[in-house]
Scaffold this active site. Sequence first.
Site, short mmCIF file in Angstrom:
data_model
loop_
_atom_site.label_atom_id
_atom_site.label_comp_id
_atom_site.label_asym_id
_atom_site.label_seq_id
_atom_site.Cartn_x
_atom_site.Cartn_y
_atom_site.Cartn_z
CE LYS A 78 -0.71 0.15 5.05
NZ LYS A 78 -0.01 1.40 5.29
CG ASP A 79 3.69 2.09 2.80
OD1 ASP A 79 2.63 2.69 3.08
OD2 ASP A 79 4.38 1.48 3.64
NE ARG A 126 -7.48 3.11 4.07
CZ ARG A 126 -7.75 2.35 5.12
NH1 ARG A 126 -8.97 1.89 5.33
NH2 ARG A 126 -6.79 2.04 5.97
NE ARG A 127 -6.61 2.21 9.00
CZ ARG A 127 -5.31 1.95 9.14
NH1 ARG A 127 -4.50 2.85 9.68
NH2 ARG A 127 -4.82 0.79 8.74
NE ARG A 144 4.01 9.01 10.78
CZ ARG A 144 5.15 9.40 10.22
NH1 ARG A 144 5.25 10.59 9.69
NH2 ARG A 144 6.19 8.60 10.19
NE ARG A 150 0.48 4.80 13.83
CZ ARG A 150 -0.01 5.27 12.69
NH1 ARG A 150 -1.26 5.06 12.36
NH2 ARG A 150 0.76 5.96 11.86
CB CYS A 237 -10.36 11.48 -7.11
SG CYS A 237 -11.16 11.15 -5.53
#
Length: 325
Positions: A78-79, A126-127, A144, A150, A237
Amino acid sequence: MTTLRLGTRRSALATTQSRWVADRLTDLGHEVELVEITTEGDRSGALLTTIGGTGVFVSAIREALHDGRIDVAVHSLKDLPTAPDPELVLAAVPLREDSRDVLVARDGLTLGELPVGSVVGTGSPRRASQLAALGLGLDIRPIRGNVDTRIRFVTSGELDAVVLAQAGLARLGRLAEATEVIDPIQVLPAPGQGALAVECRADRADVVAAVSALDDADTRTCVIAERSLLSTLEAGCTAPVGALAEVVEGDDGLELSLRAFAGSEDGSLELRRSLVGSYTEPESLGARLAQILLEDGAADLTTTTAIGAVAPTPDRAPHRSEHVS
């Protein structure tokens, strides 16, 4: 072949992922040496949206590939930028971990059990967008840090919950700390989430041949569709995007089902669409679903509210949107 030098970020998750790849290559009879590389994303404590986001975790590793300092690079897929690098080849996309997001919350709570006003941390627009669109009255804050950092926000009481990728917790052996696996109906994952990307130089046929043995055909097909959608949307977009492709059994054999989300960061606007297409044409499927999103308004979506600037009102009903099938 001499020892394969495998480049990886230094974080616990990145090295765990890279060791997994190294172990698979070792099982195939290759000698592997891990080479740790610090990326721009590792050096900066700023939010990814302020330092560029795309590519900040992969550029330095790709440079090491180009320079010949390493032979193989392992990334979280995804990165990886969607634009191809003509000198590199994605030699393997191994079997994907679970792509869903998870909640880690105080007192074992789920999303539906969090009280109105609960503070939820995420570094992902997105989240943030999809959580806000649920209309649960959550106060979504930007964060971050690595997985330890986290989760510590929750255990220290600074936050009520954080949202993380299930794949990361699973690879670190910490899945038991999740209090809920979030259904993609509520929050679609990032394109490519849960998958690894193993890159090599295109002119190293021996390395490509060695690494390609790790490729999983179904995983590659799914992420091609997801990344094709993302690539098509990038032209018009800038809104948060989620996507999930799955292999399904159709009347005439295997097909590919693709679901996608695009919305404003504050959750006030959202588009959810889905499409089923040929298993053998994943890139076309992704591009077609992206075009549907663009035609339905995704091109006009912008990030209207900074993360956490405005919490949804408690009495707001969940947003409904139609699906294309």
